[in-house]
Design a protein around this motif. Structure first.
Motif, PDB file in Angstrom:
ATOM      1  N   GLN A 166       1.019  -1.432   0.048  1.00 29.27           N
ATOM      2  CA  GLN A 166       0.318  -0.188  -0.252  1.00 29.27           C
ATOM      3  C   GLN A 166       1.320   1.235   0.139  1.00 29.27           C
ATOM      4  N   PHE A 167       1.825   1.293   1.404  1.00 26.97           N
ATOM      5  CA  PHE A 167       3.155   2.279   0.730  1.00 26.97           C
ATOM      6  C   PHE A 167       3.720   2.071  -1.145  1.00 26.97           C
ATOM      7  N   ALA A 168       4.491   0.923  -1.312  1.00 20.40           N
ATOM      8  CA  ALA A 168       5.584   0.652  -1.953  1.00 20.40           C
ATOM      9  C   ALA A 168       4.394   1.691  -3.601  1.00 20.40           C
ATOM     10  N   ALA A 169       3.214   0.932  -4.131  1.00 22.88           N
ATOM     11  CA  ALA A 169       2.701   1.372  -5.194  1.00 22.88           C
ATOM     12  C   ALA A 169       2.218   3.269  -5.043  1.00 22.88           C
ATOM     13  N   ARG A 170       2.119   3.377  -4.087  1.00 22.09           N
ATOM     14  CA  ARG A 170       2.245   5.585  -4.302  1.00 22.09           C
ATOM     15  C   ARG A 170       3.604   6.377  -4.211  1.00 22.09           C
ATOM     16  N   GLY A 171       4.524   5.312  -4.079  1.00 24.45           N
ATOM     17  CA  GLY A 171       6.222   6.056  -3.439  1.00 24.45           C
ATOM     18  C   GLY A 171       6.616   6.321  -2.347  1.00 24.45           C
ATOM     19  N   VAL A 172       5.788   5.461  -0.690  1.00 22.38           N
ATOM     20  CA  VAL A 172       5.649   6.368   0.417  1.00 22.38           C
ATOM     21  C   VAL A 172       7.150   5.562   0.913  1.00 22.38           C
ATOM     22  N   ASN A 173       8.114   6.069   1.391  1.00 24.89           N
ATOM     23  CA  ASN A 173       8.895   5.520   2.229  1.00 24.89           C
ATOM     24  C   ASN A 173       7.990   5.236   3.651  1.00 24.89           C
ATOM     25  N   LEU A 174       9.123   4.670   3.976  1.00 23.55           N
ATOM     26  CA  LEU A 174       8.913   3.795   5.939  1.00 23.55           C
ATOM     27  C   LEU A 174       9.967   4.388   6.373  1.00 23.55           C
ATOM     28  N   SER A 175      10.609   5.020   7.098  1.00 26.27           N
ATOM     29  CA  SER A 175      11.901   5.184   7.767  1.00 26.27           C
ATOM     30  C   SER A 175      11.645   4.307   9.235  1.00 26.27           C
ATOM     31  N   ARG A 176      10.949   4.278   9.319  1.00 23.53           N
ATOM     32  CA  ARG A 176      10.593   3.011  11.075  1.00 23.53           C
ATOM     33  C   ARG A 176       9.505   1.569  10.853  1.00 23.53           C
ATOM     34  N   ILE A 177       9.688   0.765  11.170  1.00 23.37           N
ATOM     35  CA  ILE A 177       8.488  -0.443  10.965  1.00 23.37           C
ATOM     36  C   ILE A 177       9.009  -1.797  12.318  1.00 23.37           C
ATOM     37  N   VAL A 219       9.991  12.282  -3.122  1.00 26.72           N
ATOM     38  CA  VAL A 219       9.096  12.080  -3.682  1.00 26.72           C
ATOM     39  C   VAL A 219       9.707  11.410  -5.358  1.00 26.72           C
ATOM     40  N   THR A 220       9.200   9.746  -5.830  1.00 27.32           N
ATOM     41  CA  THR A 220       9.175   9.158  -6.186  1.00 27.32           C
ATOM     42  C   THR A 220       8.514   9.443  -7.292  1.00 27.32           C
ATOM     43  N   PRO A 221       9.507   9.470  -8.612  1.00 28.44           N
ATOM     44  CA  PRO A 221       8.522  10.092  -9.497  1.00 28.44           C
ATOM     45  C   PRO A 221       7.123   9.672 -10.215  1.00 28.44           C
ATOM     46  N   GLY A 222       6.022  10.203 -10.291  1.00 28.75           N
ATOM     47  CA  GLY A 222       4.985   9.774 -10.610  1.00 28.75           C
ATOM     48  C   GLY A 222       3.863   9.720  -9.739  1.00 28.75           C
ATOM     49  N   THR A 223       4.345  10.271  -8.721  1.00 26.62           N
ATOM     50  CA  THR A 223       3.702  10.448  -7.471  1.00 26.62           C
ATOM     51  C   THR A 223       3.546  11.722  -6.509  1.00 26.62           C
ATOM     52  N   SER A 224       3.754  12.990  -7.472  1.00 22.91           N
ATOM     53  CA  SER A 224       3.354  14.208  -6.720  1.00 22.91           C
ATOM     54  C   SER A 224       2.686  14.330  -6.782  1.00 22.91           C
ATOM     55  N   GLU A 225       2.122  15.870  -6.179  1.00 25.49           N
ATOM     56  CA  GLU A 225       0.885  16.135  -5.486  1.00 25.49           C
ATOM     57  C   GLU A 225      -0.027  16.433  -7.056  1.00 25.49           C
ATOM     58  N   GLU A 226       1.249  16.643  -7.539  1.00 22.43           N
ATOM     59  CA  GLU A 226       0.594  17.795  -9.318  1.00 22.43           C
ATOM     60  C   GLU A 226       0.008  16.270  -9.907  1.00 22.43           C
ATOM     61  N   GLU A 227       1.146  15.074 -10.305  1.00 22.44           N
ATOM     62  CA  GLU A 227       0.953  13.923 -11.076  1.00 22.44           C
ATOM     63  C   GLU A 227      -0.451  13.619 -10.158  1.00 22.44           C
ATOM     64  N   PHE A 228      -1.106  13.077  -9.507  1.00 22.73           N
ATOM     65  CA  PHE A 228      -2.181  12.768  -8.765  1.00 22.73           C
ATOM     66  C   PHE A 228      -3.180  13.500  -9.475  1.00 22.73           C
ATOM     67  N   ALA A 229      -3.089  15.012  -8.954  1.00 26.98           N
ATOM     68  CA  ALA A 229      -3.692  15.838 -10.013  1.00 26.98           C
ATOM     69  C   ALA A 229      -4.465  15.558 -11.050  1.00 26.98           C
ATOM     70  N   GLU A 230      -3.315  15.729 -11.703  1.00 30.78           N
ATOM     71  CA  GLU A 230      -2.832  15.329 -13.334  1.00 30.78           C
ATOM     72  C   GLU A 230      -4.094  14.100 -13.747  1.00 30.78           C
ATOM     73  N   ALA A 231      -3.323  12.687 -13.210  1.00 36.08           N
ATOM     74  CA  ALA A 231      -4.231  11.458 -12.845  1.00 36.08           C
ATOM     75  C   ALA A 231      -5.512  11.744 -12.919  1.00 36.08           C
ATOM     76  N   ARG A 232      -6.327  12.295 -11.638  1.00 35.93           N
ATOM     77  CA  ARG A 232      -7.761  12.286 -11.246  1.00 35.93           C
ATOM     78  C   ARG A 232      -8.438  13.332 -12.829  1.00 35.93           C
ATOM     79  N   THR A 233      -7.426  13.926 -12.387  1.00 30.08           N
ATOM     80  CA  THR A 233      -8.693  14.804 -13.798  1.00 30.08           C
ATOM     81  C   THR A 233      -8.530  14.516 -15.542  1.00 30.08           C
ATOM     82  N   TRP A 234      -7.843  13.611 -15.738  1.00 31.50           N
ATOM     83  CA  TRP A 234      -7.855  12.093 -17.360  1.00 31.50           C
ATOM     84  C   TRP A 234      -8.704  11.486 -16.940  1.00 31.50           C
ATOM     85  N   VAL A 235      -8.788  10.067 -15.726  1.00 34.10           N
ATOM     86  CA  VAL A 235      -9.814   9.931 -14.980  1.00 34.10           C
ATOM     87  C   VAL A 235     -11.070  11.030 -14.769  1.00 34.10           C
TER      88      VAL A 235
END
Length: 310
Positions: free
Chosen positions: A218-229, A286-302
Motif C-alpha cells: 500500500q505504501f510502495a505502490a504510491r511511493g511512500v517510504n517508511l523510516s521505521r516499522i 518524492v518518487t517520480p509519478g507520485t507528486s501532488e501535481e501528478e496525482f491531480a493530473e491523473a484524477r483530471t484524466w479519469v
C-alpha cells in the motif's frame, strides 16, 4: 491566562525534560513531572494536562515499547512534533565512593541498556537496578535513601545534586540518541511542511504468508517510504502482531492519503497517530509519478474519461 500544561518523565533533570525544553519556551508553559510514560499519557487522556513529551525510540534499544503500546490502545492520542537529542551519561556517586567499591548501579532500564557494555567493562559484577528515571536514581542517591552505590545520570545533574562524577561520557555508542515526541488529544492536523512523518499502527487481517507484504505494498505502490516499522504483540490475539509504522510524508499529500485509504480497505484496524514535522527537517523524497501535481493530473484524466473526453 492559563498556561498550557505539559507532562514529562520526571523528576527535574531527565532527558525528557531536556527534550521538552528543546520543544517549547518553558516560560510559556507549565511543566508537570510524571512518574512514568504511562502516567504522562494517561494525564493527557484524562484532560489533566494538555500535552505530554515522551521518548519513543532510541538508537540502541529501538522503539520504547511503553510509549508505542500506550499510544496504540485506549482513547485516541496523536503525535504533534518530535525532537532528537544525543544521549550520554555520567556515572555519579556520593562523595568518597570509588569505582572499585560500587556493588550496584541504578538508572532507567533504557539507560542501563545503552551502557551495558561500558558497565560490564568498568564496573564488572555490579548489580544493575532499574529506576523510574535516571534523574530519580540520582535523586535517591543524593538523599541517601538509595539501595545502590552509583547511578547513571544526565550530564550536569550529579553536580547539581552534590554528587561526585566518577566518569563522564558513559555510553556504548558515542552517537547514541533518543527521539522524543509531543503528544496531545486529536485536533485538526497541522499543515504539511514538506518534511513530515506520519505514524500509524496497523493490524493485519489474518496470519498468512504475504499478509505483511500486502500491507507494505500500500505504501510502495504510491511511493511512500517508511523510516521505521516495528512489530508489537497483540494483547487480544496471542501469537499475532500489529505493526507500528513511521511513513515519510503527510496525510495532506495525495500519495500518503491514498496509502491510508488502501490500508483502511484491507486491514481491520488502522490507528492514525498523527502527521507532524520531522525532526531532521530533510525534505520528503518524492518518487517520480507520485507528486501532488501528478496525482491531480491523473484524477483530471479519469474525470475526463467519465465525461467522454479521451
Amino acid at each position: 491566562m492559563t498556561l498550557p500544561r505539559y507532562a514529562y518523565l520526571g523528576p527535574s533533570g531527565t532527558f525528557t525534560e531536556a527534550a521538552l525544553r528543546a520543544m517549547v519556551d518553558v516560560d510559556e508553559v507549565e511543566m508537570v513531572p510524571a512518574i512514568d510514560v504511562l502516567s504522562a499519557l494517561a494525564s493527557v487522556r484524562a484532560g489533566d494536562v494538555d500535552f505530554a513529551v515522551v521518548a519513543i525510540e532510541n538508537t540502541v534499544e529501538g522503539g520504547v515499547t511503553a510509549t508505542l503500546d500506550t499510544l496504540a490502545t485506549g482513547a485516541p492520542l496523536v503525535i504533534l512534533g518530535e525532537v532528537v537529542l544525543p544521549v550520554s551519561f555520567e556515572l555519579v556517586a556520593r562523595p568518597g565512593t570509588t569505582v572499585g567499591s560500587i556493588g550496584a548501579v541504578a538508572a532507567h532500564s533504557h539507560g542501563l541498556a545503552q551502557c551495558r557494555r561500558w558497565l560490564a567493562e568498568h564496573v564488572p559484577g555490579a548489580v544493575q537496578v532499574a529506576a523510574t528515571s535516571n534523574a530519580a536514581a540520582a535523586g535517591e542517591l543524593a538523599e541517601g535513601v538509595a539501595g545502590f552505590d552509583a547511578a547513571l545520570a544526565p550530564p550536569g545533574l550529579g553536580a547539581r545534586l552534590g554528587l561526585e562524577v566518577l566518569a563522564a561520557g558513559v555510553a556504548d555508542n558515542p552517537h547514541s540518541a533518543t527521539r522524543f515526541v509531543k503528544v496531545g488529544r486529536p485536533t485538526a492536523v497541522p499543515h504539511a511542511t514538506g518534511a513530515d512523518k506520519t505514524t500509524l499502527v496497523v493490524h493485519l487481517p489474518d496470519d498468512r504468508a504475504g499478509a505483511l507484504l500486502a500491507m507494505l505494498e500500500q505504501f510502495a505502490a504510491r511511493g511512500v517510504n517508511l523510516s521505521r516499522i516495528e512489530s508489537r504483540p497483540r494483547s487480544d490475539r496471542p501469537g499475532e502482531y500489529s505493526f507500528s509504522v513511521d511513513a515519510l510524508g503527510h496525510i495532506d499529500e495525495p500519495r500518503v492519503a491514498e496509502a491510508l485509504v488502501g490500508l483502511k480497505r484491507t486491514n481491520p484496524v488502522v490507528v492514525f497517530l498523527g502527521s507532524y514535522p520531522a525532526a531532521s527537517g530533510y525534505p520528503t523524497p518524492v518518487t517520480p509519478g507520485t507528486s501532488e501535481e501528478e496525482f491531480a493530473e491523473a484524477r483530471t484524466w479519469v474525470q475526463g474519461l467519465r465525461s467522454g473526453r479521451h
